[in-house]
Design a protein around this motif. Structure first.
Motif, PDB file in Angstrom:
ATOM      1  N   CYS A   1    -153.541 -37.924 -22.681  1.00 16.03           N
ATOM      2  CA  CYS A   1    -153.006 -38.338 -21.372  1.00 16.03           C
ATOM      3  C   CYS A   1    -154.128 -38.659 -20.389  1.00 16.03           C
ATOM      4  O   CYS A   1    -154.095 -38.257 -19.224  1.00 16.03           O
ATOM      5  CB  CYS A   1    -152.081 -37.274 -20.800  1.00 16.03           C
ATOM      6  SG  CYS A   1    -150.603 -37.001 -21.800  1.00 16.03           S
ATOM      7  N   GLN A   2    -155.125 -39.396 -20.875  1.00 15.85           N
ATOM      8  CA  GLN A   2    -156.276 -39.761 -20.052  1.00 15.85           C
ATOM      9  C   GLN A   2    -156.586 -41.245 -20.162  1.00 15.85           C
ATOM     10  O   GLN A   2    -156.273 -41.884 -21.167  1.00 15.85           O
ATOM     11  CB  GLN A   2    -157.533 -39.022 -20.504  1.00 15.85           C
ATOM     12  CG  GLN A   2    -157.529 -37.551 -20.282  1.00 15.85           C
ATOM     13  CD  GLN A   2    -158.837 -36.922 -20.729  1.00 15.85           C
ATOM     14  OE1 GLN A   2    -159.529 -37.419 -21.613  1.00 15.85           O
ATOM     15  NE2 GLN A   2    -159.171 -35.802 -20.112  1.00 15.85           N
TER      16      GLN A   2
ATOM     17  N   GLU B   1    -156.564 -38.458 -15.201  1.00 15.77           N
ATOM     18  CA  GLU B   1    -155.549 -37.691 -15.919  1.00 15.77           C
ATOM     19  C   GLU B   1    -154.177 -38.306 -15.661  1.00 15.77           C
ATOM     20  O   GLU B   1    -153.691 -38.277 -14.540  1.00 15.77           O
ATOM     21  CB  GLU B   1    -155.559 -36.225 -15.470  1.00 15.77           C
ATOM     22  CG  GLU B   1    -156.875 -35.502 -15.699  1.00 15.77           C
ATOM     23  CD  GLU B   1    -157.181 -35.244 -17.158  1.00 15.77           C
ATOM     24  OE1 GLU B   1    -156.245 -35.166 -17.975  1.00 15.77           O
ATOM     25  OE2 GLU B   1    -158.379 -35.118 -17.482  1.00 15.77           O
ATOM     26  N   GLN B   2    -153.588 -38.893 -16.660  1.00 18.36           N
ATOM     27  CA  GLN B   2    -152.237 -39.446 -16.659  1.00 18.36           C
ATOM     28  C   GLN B   2    -151.925 -40.274 -15.400  1.00 18.36           C
ATOM     29  O   GLN B   2    -150.935 -40.015 -14.715  1.00 18.36           O
ATOM     30  CB  GLN B   2    -151.221 -38.313 -16.811  1.00 18.36           C
ATOM     31  CG  GLN B   2    -149.890 -38.784 -17.315  1.00 18.36           C
ATOM     32  CD  GLN B   2    -149.009 -37.626 -17.746  1.00 18.36           C
ATOM     33  OE1 GLN B   2    -149.459 -36.535 -18.057  1.00 18.36           O
ATOM     34  NE2 GLN B   2    -147.729 -37.869 -17.774  1.00 18.36           N
ATOM     35  N   PRO B   3    -152.723 -41.296 -15.115  1.00 23.04           N
ATOM     36  CA  PRO B   3    -152.442 -42.119 -13.933  1.00 23.04           C
ATOM     37  C   PRO B   3    -151.177 -42.960 -14.129  1.00 23.04           C
ATOM     38  O   PRO B   3    -150.809 -43.295 -15.254  1.00 23.04           O
ATOM     39  CB  PRO B   3    -153.677 -43.018 -13.837  1.00 23.04           C
ATOM     40  CG  PRO B   3    -154.144 -43.142 -15.241  1.00 23.04           C
ATOM     41  CD  PRO B   3    -153.867 -41.797 -15.874  1.00 23.04           C
ATOM     42  N   ASP B   4    -150.519 -43.270 -13.021  1.00 23.72           N
ATOM     43  CA  ASP B   4    -149.324 -44.117 -13.067  1.00 23.72           C
ATOM     44  C   ASP B   4    -149.683 -45.579 -13.288  1.00 23.72           C
ATOM     45  O   ASP B   4    -148.974 -46.309 -13.969  1.00 23.72           O
ATOM     46  CB  ASP B   4    -148.521 -44.000 -11.772  1.00 23.72           C
ATOM     47  CG  ASP B   4    -147.919 -42.616 -11.593  1.00 23.72           C
ATOM     48  OD1 ASP B   4    -147.558 -41.982 -12.599  1.00 23.72           O
ATOM     49  OD2 ASP B   4    -147.816 -42.177 -10.426  1.00 23.72           O
TER      50      ASP B   4
ATOM     51  N   ARG C   1    -144.892 -46.184 -19.501  1.00 22.97           N
ATOM     52  CA  ARG C   1    -144.375 -46.130 -20.874  1.00 22.97           C
ATOM     53  C   ARG C   1    -145.397 -45.579 -21.874  1.00 22.97           C
ATOM     54  O   ARG C   1    -145.062 -45.383 -23.046  1.00 22.97           O
ATOM     55  CB  ARG C   1    -143.943 -47.515 -21.319  1.00 22.97           C
ATOM     56  CG  ARG C   1    -142.754 -48.012 -20.543  1.00 22.97           C
ATOM     57  CD  ARG C   1    -142.298 -49.322 -21.065  1.00 22.97           C
ATOM     58  NE  ARG C   1    -141.101 -49.749 -20.365  1.00 22.97           N
ATOM     59  CZ  ARG C   1    -140.377 -50.778 -20.690  1.00 22.97           C
ATOM     60  NH1 ARG C   1    -140.736 -51.523 -21.705  1.00 22.97           N
ATOM     61  NH2 ARG C   1    -139.311 -51.088 -20.007  1.00 22.97           N
ATOM     62  N   ILE C   2    -146.600 -45.363 -21.432  1.00 22.64           N
ATOM     63  CA  ILE C   2    -147.660 -44.883 -22.333  1.00 22.64           C
ATOM     64  C   ILE C   2    -147.595 -43.370 -22.524  1.00 22.64           C
ATOM     65  O   ILE C   2    -147.781 -42.867 -23.614  1.00 22.64           O
ATOM     66  CB  ILE C   2    -149.056 -45.264 -21.770  1.00 22.64           C
ATOM     67  CG1 ILE C   2    -149.206 -46.777 -21.655  1.00 22.64           C
ATOM     68  CG2 ILE C   2    -150.174 -44.651 -22.597  1.00 22.64           C
ATOM     69  CD1 ILE C   2    -149.275 -47.499 -22.972  1.00 22.64           C
ATOM     70  N   TRP C   3    -147.326 -42.660 -21.445  1.00 24.08           N
ATOM     71  CA  TRP C   3    -147.407 -41.202 -21.488  1.00 24.08           C
ATOM     72  C   TRP C   3    -146.132 -40.599 -22.079  1.00 24.08           C
ATOM     73  O   TRP C   3    -145.039 -41.078 -21.817  1.00 24.08           O
ATOM     74  CB  TRP C   3    -147.639 -40.642 -20.089  1.00 24.08           C
ATOM     75  CG  TRP C   3    -148.755 -41.304 -19.363  1.00 24.08           C
ATOM     76  CD1 TRP C   3    -148.689 -41.873 -18.121  1.00 24.08           C
ATOM     77  CD2 TRP C   3    -150.104 -41.509 -19.799  1.00 24.08           C
ATOM     78  NE1 TRP C   3    -149.898 -42.413 -17.780  1.00 24.08           N
ATOM     79  CE2 TRP C   3    -150.793 -42.205 -18.791  1.00 24.08           C
ATOM     80  CE3 TRP C   3    -150.794 -41.181 -20.948  1.00 24.08           C
ATOM     81  CZ2 TRP C   3    -152.129 -42.561 -18.911  1.00 24.08           C
ATOM     82  CZ3 TRP C   3    -152.132 -41.542 -21.061  1.00 24.08           C
ATOM     83  CH2 TRP C   3    -152.784 -42.213 -20.049  1.00 24.08           C
ATOM     84  N   PRO C   4    -146.315 -39.514 -22.828  1.00 24.94           N
ATOM     85  CA  PRO C   4    -145.141 -38.847 -23.440  1.00 24.94           C
ATOM     86  C   PRO C   4    -144.260 -38.182 -22.395  1.00 24.94           C
ATOM     87  O   PRO C   4    -144.592 -37.942 -21.308  1.00 24.94           O
ATOM     88  CB  PRO C   4    -145.756 -37.816 -24.380  1.00 24.94           C
ATOM     89  CG  PRO C   4    -147.179 -37.670 -24.016  1.00 24.94           C
ATOM     90  CD  PRO C   4    -147.544 -38.866 -23.195  1.00 24.94           C
TER      91      PRO C   4
END
Length: 76
Positions: free
Chosen positions: A37-38, A53-56, A73-76
């Motif tokens: 998530c990076q 860290e998990q940017p929108d 749509r990338i992040w779980p």
């Protein structure tokens, strides 16, 4: 330059590849690592890799003005 890490990709190999892209003239590179998530941001103007860290979204900065890449749509 954009690299999206797949489940079978070695992170160290992709990091080396991103460094090579920058050394060979790319001005901005994003290594999107959905597993961790990076996003690692590589810039020709800096030796330091920025880690988000998990940017929108990702901005094209001054290289691609007004460009935004949605990562929803990338992040779980």
């Amino acid at each position: 330059m954009v690299e999206l890490r797949s489940k079978t990709d070695s992170l160290s190999t992709l990091q080396e590849k991103m460094g090579e892209y920058i050394e060979n003239g790319a001005r901005l590179g994003w290594l999107i690592d959905a597993q961790n998530c990076q996003v690692k941001i590589y810039r020709s103007t800096s030796k330091t890799v920025e880690i988000l860290e998990q940017p929108d979204t990702l901005s094209g900065e001054d290289i691609l003005p007004d460009f935004l890449l949605s990562l929803n749509r990338i992040w779980p």
